[in-house]
Design an enzyme around this catalytic site. Structure first.
Site, PDB file in Angstrom:
ATOM      1  N   THR A  33       0.674  -1.137   0.008  1.00 18.37           N
ATOM      2  CA  THR A  33      -0.114  -0.028   0.057  1.00 18.37           C
ATOM      3  C   THR A  33       0.863   1.155   0.006  1.00 18.37           C
ATOM      4  OG1 THR A  33      -1.630  -1.162   1.201  1.00 18.37           O
ATOM      5  CG2 THR A  33      -1.895   1.256   1.406  1.00 18.37           C
ATOM      6  N   ARG A  78     -12.808  -9.189  -1.796  1.00 16.36           N
ATOM      7  CA  ARG A  78     -12.384  -8.683  -0.466  1.00 16.36           C
ATOM      8  C   ARG A  78     -11.621  -7.314  -0.871  1.00 16.36           C
ATOM      9  NH1 ARG A  78      -6.949  -6.539   1.166  1.00 16.36           N
ATOM     10  NH2 ARG A  78      -6.766  -6.878   3.290  1.00 16.36           N
ATOM     11  N   VAL A  79     -11.904  -6.554   0.548  1.00 11.28           N
ATOM     12  CA  VAL A  79     -11.571  -4.867   0.759  1.00 11.28           C
ATOM     13  C   VAL A  79     -10.921  -4.759   1.831  1.00 11.28           C
ATOM     14  CG1 VAL A  79     -12.467  -2.467   0.878  1.00 11.28           C
ATOM     15  CG2 VAL A  79     -13.353  -4.160  -0.773  1.00 11.28           C
ATOM     16  N   GLY A  80      -9.723  -4.202   1.964  1.00 13.62           N
ATOM     17  CA  GLY A  80      -8.900  -3.981   3.110  1.00 13.62           C
ATOM     18  C   GLY A  80      -9.183  -2.685   3.750  1.00 13.62           C
ATOM     19  N   ASP A  81      -8.301  -2.220   4.506  1.00 18.26           N
ATOM     20  CA  ASP A  81      -8.589  -0.984   5.116  1.00 18.26           C
ATOM     21  C   ASP A  81      -8.347   0.387   4.282  1.00 18.26           C
ATOM     22  OD1 ASP A  81      -5.744  -1.609   5.397  1.00 18.26           O
ATOM     23  OD2 ASP A  81      -5.354   0.093   6.422  1.00 18.26           O
ATOM     24  N   THR A 112      -0.557   1.234   6.349  1.00 14.72           N
ATOM     25  CA  THR A 112      -0.006   0.154   5.605  1.00 14.72           C
ATOM     26  C   THR A 112       0.151  -1.266   6.339  1.00 14.72           C
ATOM     27  OG1 THR A 112       1.704  -0.741   4.176  1.00 14.72           O
ATOM     28  CG2 THR A 112       2.366   1.029   5.613  1.00 14.72           C
ATOM     29  N   GLY A 113      -0.262  -2.171   5.735  1.00 15.96           N
ATOM     30  CA  GLY A 113      -0.228  -3.501   6.764  1.00 15.96           C
ATOM     31  C   GLY A 113      -1.318  -4.647   6.466  1.00 15.96           C
TER      32      GLY A 113
END
Length: 306
Positions: A173, A201-204, A224-225
């Protein structure tokens, strides 16, 4: 007073696994993105413009998992997420699961400024991009041999994975935070997500408060992570809350969330943050994080390892 900080991802980044040529390429790319945002601030431009330009630079570089360098999803597509937030107005824009958009961060800003919404998804966001004539690219533009190999390995192991592994430097990211001469803060974040991700899928990254947050009252944050942990911990907003409601300094809030709260949950990663006084924090609990910052006095650094 003005300052900008950027990141290009965190994770397993070991000096022994990066050649001197690769390290120089990453440093150059980070420096270019830092320059893109810093130039805006030095000319009296807004923090919002600065973070957008810095992230666009990172999106245009295939070294990073955003835009041109986005990883492959399980379906062989590049499904990208991005968000941006203005600390002065608390307005925000975000997109998720978009394909063939050259600069998702600019689409997120267009959502913020030219729609009544905050968050647009998939084909709807792409329709919105067409209406506003944002630059699109064919699938071939986003193809890199490294990303194709990463997908092949992930599919063989039947797993999704961060863009960090023992044989592959951790380019994930990307994001930027800034404070401008008028005292306004802004934050922007963009990503290609997880290699071999499934089911939409969706991340933060596109979630305001999780991966991105900015308020002139407190700070601007870009994360980021491993996104699932950042969502559950509402990391970006948590930093701001600790400052606003408990009176913690930017450093104290960042250290607690990244080194204590996230670690106890099993979350790996980091963030960049800046407050209204121009303080900058770049904490991470992984082995490295591509990061850089510079203030009005010219102080700053471009660095990768812990």
């Amino acid at each position: 007073m003005y300052v900008i900080a950027i990141h290009g991802g965190s994770g397993t980044i070991n000096r022994s696994e990066i050649t001197s040529e690769q390290e120089e390429a990453y440093r150059q790319a980070l420096g270019d993105a830092l320059d893109a945002g810093y130039t805006v601030l030095a000319r009296g431009g807004s923090a919002l413009d600065a973070v957008e330009q810095a992230v666009r630079s990172l999106e245009d570089n295939e070294l990073f998992n955003a835009g041109k360098g986005a990883v492959f999803s399980a379906n062989g597509k590049h499904e990208m997420d991005a968000s941006i937030m203005c600390g002065r107005s608390l307005k925000a824009g975000a997109v998720a699961g978009v394909t063939n958009i050259r600069n998702p961060i600019s689409l997120a800003r267009t959502v913020m400024e030219h729609s009544d919404n905050v968050f647009l998804l998939g084909s709807g966001a792409e329709d919105f991009a067409r209406e506003h004539k944002l630059a699109r690219e064919p699938d071939a533009y986003f193809y890199t041999a490294l990303r194709a190999q990463q997908l092949k390995e992930a599919q063989a192991a039947n797993k999704t994975q961060l863009d960090h592994s023992a044989r592959n430097t951790g380019k994930g990211t990307v994001g930027a935070v800034a404070l401008d001469k008028d005292g306004n803060l802004a934050s922007a974040t963009s990503t290609g997500g997880l290699t071999n991700k499934k089911y939409g899928r969706v991340g933060d990254t596109p979630i305001i408060g999780a991966g991105t947050y900015a308020s002139n009252q407190t700070c601007a944050v870009s994360c980021t992570g491993y996104g699932e942990f950042f969502i559950r911990a509402v990391v970006a907003y948590d930093i701001a809350c600790l400052m606003e409601y408990k009176g913690l300094s930017l450093k104290a809030a960042c250290d607690y969330v990244v080194q204590d709260k996230l670690k106890k949950m099993g979350g790996e990663g980091g963030l960049i943050a800046v407050d209204g006084a121009g303080n900058v924090e770049l904490p991470f609990n992984s082995e490295g994080m591509y990061r850089a910052w510079r203030n009005a006095a010219g102080e700053g650094e471009v660095t990768i390892f812990a």
